[in-house]
Write a protein that holds these residues in place. Structure first.
Motif, PDB file in Angstrom:
ATOM      1  N   SER A  86       0.815  -1.216   0.000  1.00 17.29           N
ATOM      2  CA  SER A  86       0.000   0.000   0.000  1.00 17.29           C
ATOM      3  C   SER A  86       0.847   1.263   0.000  1.00 17.29           C
ATOM      4  O   SER A  86       0.471   2.277  -0.593  1.00 17.29           O
ATOM      5  CB  SER A  86      -0.947   0.014   1.208  1.00 17.29           C
ATOM      6  N   VAL A  87       2.020   1.224   0.654  1.00 14.98           N
ATOM      7  CA  VAL A  87       2.876   2.419   0.705  1.00 14.98           C
ATOM      8  C   VAL A  87       3.514   2.729  -0.646  1.00 14.98           C
ATOM      9  O   VAL A  87       3.383   3.844  -1.155  1.00 14.98           O
ATOM     10  CB  VAL A  87       3.942   2.275   1.807  1.00 14.98           C
ATOM     11  N   PRO A  88       4.213   1.750  -1.307  1.00 13.70           N
ATOM     12  CA  PRO A  88       4.796   2.088  -2.613  1.00 13.70           C
ATOM     13  C   PRO A  88       3.767   2.385  -3.685  1.00 13.70           C
ATOM     14  O   PRO A  88       4.033   3.159  -4.607  1.00 13.70           O
ATOM     15  CB  PRO A  88       5.625   0.844  -2.969  1.00 13.70           C
ATOM     16  N   LEU A  89       2.565   1.808  -3.587  1.00 14.99           N
ATOM     17  CA  LEU A  89       1.546   2.028  -4.611  1.00 14.99           C
ATOM     18  C   LEU A  89       0.704   3.274  -4.349  1.00 14.99           C
ATOM     19  O   LEU A  89       0.384   4.018  -5.280  1.00 14.99           O
ATOM     20  CB  LEU A  89       0.621   0.809  -4.713  1.00 14.99           C
ATOM     21  N   GLY A  90       0.322   3.495  -3.097  1.00 10.48           N
ATOM     22  CA  GLY A  90      -0.568   4.605  -2.786  1.00 10.48           C
ATOM     23  C   GLY A  90       0.071   5.752  -2.045  1.00 10.48           C
ATOM     24  O   GLY A  90      -0.531   6.809  -1.893  1.00 10.48           O
ATOM     25  N   GLY A  91       1.324   5.558  -1.584  1.00 14.51           N
ATOM     26  CA  GLY A  91       1.979   6.590  -0.800  1.00 14.51           C
ATOM     27  C   GLY A  91       1.611   6.482   0.670  1.00 14.51           C
ATOM     28  O   GLY A  91       0.767   5.670   1.066  1.00 14.51           O
ATOM     29  N   ARG A  92       2.223   7.324   1.491  1.00 16.61           N
ATOM     30  CA  ARG A  92       1.945   7.317   2.925  1.00 16.61           C
ATOM     31  C   ARG A  92       1.878   8.753   3.432  1.00 16.61           C
ATOM     32  O   ARG A  92       2.491   9.660   2.855  1.00 16.61           O
ATOM     33  CB  ARG A  92       3.024   6.553   3.686  1.00 16.61           C
ATOM     34  N   PRO A  93       1.116   8.978   4.495  1.00 16.24           N
ATOM     35  CA  PRO A  93       1.081  10.329   5.075  1.00 16.24           C
ATOM     36  C   PRO A  93       2.454  10.723   5.592  1.00 16.24           C
ATOM     37  O   PRO A  93       3.235   9.880   6.027  1.00 16.24           O
ATOM     38  CB  PRO A  93       0.067  10.191   6.218  1.00 16.24           C
TER      39      PRO A  93
END
Length: 224
Positions: A86-93
């Motif tokens: 989820s982090v590499p695909l959607g980014g993170r806050p």
């Protein structure tokens, strides 16, 4: 071109997009991640270009929609089964302001400048970074803000305290560069700004990442 084929392709594209929306879930535009946004653009191009192209057969449109849907569903399922994707695909806050201080590394990671942060703060009704305890830059490009406790209600008039006239903070230095337009609107010049900086032990504006001025609080600067 056969108008019947155009109508058939349009109907197929319409119901295909509707079905994909139902299967993949609904999101508001403001909630789209960069990947979602690019994916929607690609899908619109895919459908739009095939409708009026004589060389593209109806079955090829069906195949393209089905393949795109299968890839999207597979990606959604992969993120559910492998949460680390989820982090590499959607980014993170990313926290960009802590205790009224801008996090320079976070700003560089997200390719932000102070004018962009200022705009996002004003959209939340905040006009100075000094009011912010934490500001989180979200993957969809929005900014979530937690104000400092002393900036939260109750208001001054609710406590019977005198109410001061509102003053708009001005960004006078951004990433080491003096904002001369802001100085002119204040009726000040660079010499006035340099004098204030020297009082704080700063000799050159380029040593300051960010500086703002307000009538209430005076000059607030953050150095590199």
């Amino acid at each position: 071109m056969d108008y019947t084929m155009i109508a058939l392709k349009l109907a197929t594209g319409f119901f295909g997009l509707w079905l994909m929306t139902k299967l993949l879930g609904k999101k508001e535009i403001s909630q789209l991640t960069p990947f979602d946004f690019v994916s929607s653009l690609m899908l619109s191009e895919l459908v739009g270009n095939t409708i009026y192209d004589r060389q593209v057969h109806f079955l090829e449109l069906l195949y393209s929609l089905a393949l795109w849907m299968a890839l999207s569903l597979a990606l959604e399922k992969a993120v559910q089964l492998l949460p680390w994707l989820s982090v590499p695909l959607g980014g993170r806050p990313d926290i960009v302001i802590r205790g009224g201080e801008v996090d320079l590394r976070a700003m560089r990671r997200n390719k932000l400048d102070m004018h962009q942060i200022g705009m996002l703060l004003r959209e939340q009704g905040v006009f100075s970074v000094t009011e912010v305890a934490y500001a989180v830059f979200e993957p969809n490009g929005s900014l979530s803000i937690m104000k400092k406790p002393d900036e939260e209600p109750p208001k001054r008039r609710e406590l019977g305290l005198p109410v001061k006239p509102a003053s708009l903070p001005r960004i006078l230095i951004s990433q080491g560069y003096v904002q001369h337009d802001e100085l002119r609107e204040l009726g000040k010049d660079e010499a006035w700004l340099l004098a204030l900086l020297r009082e704080r032990g700063v000799e050159r504006p380029r040593d300051v990442y960010y500086a703002e001025w307000s009538e209430d609080a005076g000059l607030h600067e953050q150095r590199y």
